[in-house]
Design a protein around this motif. Sequence first.
Motif, PDB file in Angstrom:
ATOM      1  N   ALA A 180       0.824  -1.210   0.000  1.00 46.73           N
ATOM      2  CA  ALA A 180       0.000   0.000   0.000  1.00 46.73           C
ATOM      3  C   ALA A 180       0.856   1.257   0.000  1.00 46.73           C
ATOM      4  N   VAL A 181       1.931   1.260   0.793  1.00 49.29           N
ATOM      5  CA  VAL A 181       2.827   2.422   0.820  1.00 49.29           C
ATOM      6  C   VAL A 181       3.488   2.601  -0.541  1.00 49.29           C
ATOM      7  N   ARG A 182       3.874   1.514  -1.172  1.00 48.11           N
ATOM      8  CA  ARG A 182       4.491   1.608  -2.507  1.00 48.11           C
ATOM      9  C   ARG A 182       3.526   2.217  -3.517  1.00 48.11           C
ATOM     10  N   GLU A 183       2.270   1.849  -3.436  1.00 44.62           N
ATOM     11  CA  GLU A 183       1.279   2.427  -4.338  1.00 44.62           C
ATOM     12  C   GLU A 183       1.107   3.923  -4.072  1.00 44.62           C
ATOM     13  N   LEU A 184       1.108   4.278  -2.809  1.00 41.16           N
ATOM     14  CA  LEU A 184       1.022   5.694  -2.429  1.00 41.16           C
ATOM     15  C   LEU A 184       2.204   6.470  -2.992  1.00 41.16           C
ATOM     16  N   VAL A 185       3.400   5.949  -2.803  1.00 47.67           N
ATOM     17  CA  VAL A 185       4.602   6.626  -3.281  1.00 47.67           C
ATOM     18  C   VAL A 185       4.591   6.730  -4.805  1.00 47.67           C
ATOM     19  N   ALA A 186       4.131   5.692  -5.496  1.00 48.73           N
ATOM     20  CA  ALA A 186       4.057   5.739  -6.953  1.00 48.73           C
ATOM     21  C   ALA A 186       3.130   6.861  -7.412  1.00 48.73           C
ATOM     22  N   CYS A 187       2.026   7.046  -6.693  1.00 47.04           N
ATOM     23  CA  CYS A 187       1.100   8.132  -7.021  1.00 47.04           C
ATOM     24  C   CYS A 187       1.766   9.488  -6.866  1.00 47.04           C
ATOM     25  N   GLU A 188       2.503   9.666  -5.773  1.00 49.48           N
ATOM     26  CA  GLU A 188       3.172  10.953  -5.544  1.00 49.48           C
ATOM     27  C   GLU A 188       4.290  11.180  -6.559  1.00 49.48           C
ATOM     28  N   CYS A 189       4.964  10.118  -6.961  1.00 44.80           N
ATOM     29  CA  CYS A 189       5.995  10.248  -7.998  1.00 44.80           C
ATOM     30  C   CYS A 189       5.381  10.730  -9.303  1.00 44.80           C
ATOM     31  N   ASP A 190       4.194  10.221  -9.644  1.00 47.84           N
ATOM     32  CA  ASP A 190       3.510  10.679 -10.855  1.00 47.84           C
ATOM     33  C   ASP A 190       3.195  12.167 -10.758  1.00 47.84           C
ATOM     34  N   ARG A 191       2.789  12.605  -9.579  1.00 52.25           N
ATOM     35  CA  ARG A 191       2.517  14.039  -9.387  1.00 52.25           C
ATOM     36  C   ARG A 191       3.783  14.862  -9.588  1.00 52.25           C
ATOM     37  N   ALA A 192       4.881  14.394  -9.012  1.00 47.85           N
ATOM     38  CA  ALA A 192       6.141  15.112  -9.162  1.00 47.85           C
ATOM     39  C   ALA A 192       6.554  15.164 -10.628  1.00 47.85           C
ATOM     40  N   ARG A 193       6.405  14.053 -11.345  1.00 50.08           N
ATOM     41  CA  ARG A 193       6.758  14.021 -12.768  1.00 50.08           C
ATOM     42  C   ARG A 193       5.949  15.057 -13.546  1.00 50.08           C
ATOM     43  N   ASP A 194       4.707  15.257 -13.157  1.00 50.33           N
ATOM     44  CA  ASP A 194       3.873  16.254 -13.837  1.00 50.33           C
ATOM     45  C   ASP A 194       4.433  17.651 -13.634  1.00 50.33           C
ATOM     46  N   HIS A 195       4.908  17.956 -12.438  1.00 48.70           N
ATOM     47  CA  HIS A 195       5.531  19.262 -12.202  1.00 48.70           C
ATOM     48  C   HIS A 195       6.806  19.407 -13.038  1.00 48.70           C
ATOM     49  N   TYR A 196       7.596  18.349 -13.126  1.00 49.77           N
ATOM     50  CA  TYR A 196       8.797  18.404 -13.962  1.00 49.77           C
ATOM     51  C   TYR A 196       8.425  18.683 -15.420  1.00 49.77           C
ATOM     52  N   ARG A 197       7.386  18.026 -15.914  1.00 50.62           N
ATOM     53  CA  ARG A 197       6.969  18.252 -17.303  1.00 50.62           C
ATOM     54  C   ARG A 197       6.562  19.703 -17.522  1.00 50.62           C
ATOM     55  N   ARG A 198       5.862  20.272 -16.563  1.00 46.70           N
ATOM     56  CA  ARG A 198       5.426  21.660 -16.702  1.00 46.70           C
ATOM     57  C   ARG A 198       6.600  22.635 -16.629  1.00 46.70           C
ATOM     58  N   ALA A 199       7.667  22.226 -16.005  1.00 42.75           N
ATOM     59  CA  ALA A 199       8.838  23.098 -15.872  1.00 42.75           C
ATOM     60  C   ALA A 199       9.790  22.998 -17.053  1.00 42.75           C
ATOM     61  N   ARG A 200       9.765  21.880 -17.742  1.00 36.08           N
ATOM     62  CA  ARG A 200      10.826  21.556 -18.703  1.00 36.08           C
ATOM     63  C   ARG A 200      11.027  22.615 -19.777  1.00 36.08           C
ATOM     64  N   ASP A 201       9.946  23.062 -20.410  1.00 39.50           N
ATOM     65  CA  ASP A 201      10.097  24.008 -21.521  1.00 39.50           C
ATOM     66  C   ASP A 201      10.606  25.366 -21.064  1.00 39.50           C
ATOM     67  N   GLY A 202      10.511  25.648 -19.779  1.00 40.76           N
ATOM     68  CA  GLY A 202      10.990  26.928 -19.283  1.00 40.76           C
ATOM     69  C   GLY A 202      12.496  27.052 -19.267  1.00 40.76           C
ATOM     70  N   ILE A 203      13.196  25.931 -19.313  1.00 46.28           N
ATOM     71  CA  ILE A 203      14.661  26.002 -19.268  1.00 46.28           C
ATOM     72  C   ILE A 203      15.194  26.745 -20.485  1.00 46.28           C
ATOM     73  N   ALA A 204      14.578  26.527 -21.642  1.00 51.36           N
ATOM     74  CA  ALA A 204      15.027  27.187 -22.874  1.00 51.36           C
ATOM     75  C   ALA A 204      14.740  28.683 -22.860  1.00 51.36           C
ATOM     76  N   LEU A 205      13.952  29.159 -21.895  1.00 51.34           N
ATOM     77  CA  LEU A 205      13.650  30.585 -21.794  1.00 51.34           C
ATOM     78  C   LEU A 205      14.677  31.335 -20.958  1.00 51.34           C
ATOM     79  N   LEU A 206      15.648  30.598 -20.392  1.00 48.57           N
ATOM     80  CA  LEU A 206      16.675  31.215 -19.564  1.00 48.57           C
ATOM     81  C   LEU A 206      17.869  31.646 -20.404  1.00 48.57           C
ATOM     82  N   ALA A 207      18.678  32.536 -19.845  1.00 46.30           N
ATOM     83  CA  ALA A 207      19.935  32.915 -20.499  1.00 46.30           C
ATOM     84  C   ALA A 207      20.734  31.652 -20.786  1.00 46.30           C
ATOM     85  N   PRO A 208      21.383  31.565 -21.945  1.00 43.64           N
ATOM     86  CA  PRO A 208      22.136  30.355 -22.299  1.00 43.64           C
ATOM     87  C   PRO A 208      23.133  29.916 -21.232  1.00 43.64           C
TER      88      PRO A 208
END
Length: 306
Positions: A215-243
């Motif tokens: 059950a704890v593993r399933e919980l952690v997997a759910c939270e990892c998916d949430r974190a991955r979603d934040h990473y996806r939303r952040a990814r394209d912003g890196i190219a908007l920074l100074a080189p």
Amino acid sequence: MSTPPQAPTATLTAGYEWCRSLHASYGRSYYLATRLLPAWKRPHVHALYGFARYADEIVDSFALTGDRAAALDRLVSRLAAALDGDRARDPVLSAFTHTVRAFEIDQDDVRAFLASMRADLTVHRYATYDDLLGYMEGSAAAIGTMMLPVLEALPGEEERAHEPARQLGLAFQLTNFIRDVREDLTRGRVYLPLSDLDKFRVREADLAAPYASAAVRELVACECDRARDHYRRARDGIALLAPSSQPCIRAAYELYGGILNEIEAAGHDVLARRATVPRRRRVAIFARHLLAARAAVRAERRVEVA
């Protein structure tokens, strides 16, 4: 962890060095990535990290004697005085306030961060993920947006870069919360939403076990998916920074994302051991971005002032 020791009134240079030492001691992944920045940017990133760690340690440290709320009040009072122009006797505040003024960092972000630190004194559980996001708005998203003026968005891209900076801060902190379930529990805190614990039928006592249940593993997997979603939303912003800032943030993105990889490789068991990216992997990530970092700095040096 113990509260960082106080140092006497020192030069501004010593204040930045104090912050660098805090960053090196407590933020290994981000500190390594910061070494990819141009030399002039690094002290300011250290100052922002050092201040955040300093405040965090006030509310987290078991070693702190006396009233933590009063200690936080003293920090807030000293910070307000320093931002108003008084000389800061605290080396961390000296460097932090210098950076805030130099880059015109939004003081609303500073206040939001301190509000979340104050919440840590009394709020130890979050009912839903939306509730947790409210806390992380100050403790994580605000740090991302405070970093943005130092990292520099490309001309005209400041507004577009704002939300990805928030999302990266959220991604990094949620990664830490997932990894540090056991450590946070020893402080009496559970940062994973209680509604998620209920959903997966996890009791708080299950988070103190030597190994994660199914059950704890399933919980952690759910939270990892949430974190991955934040990473996806952040990814394209890196190219908007100074080189010259992009290699640093790409490396940090991979290093923190690598913690999730390690958690997943362990079958989402965050209780048996603390997930860390192996040193060889960290060095490889740093090395892969080093040439790009050096090339970007050289290119910026060749830019002629019109």
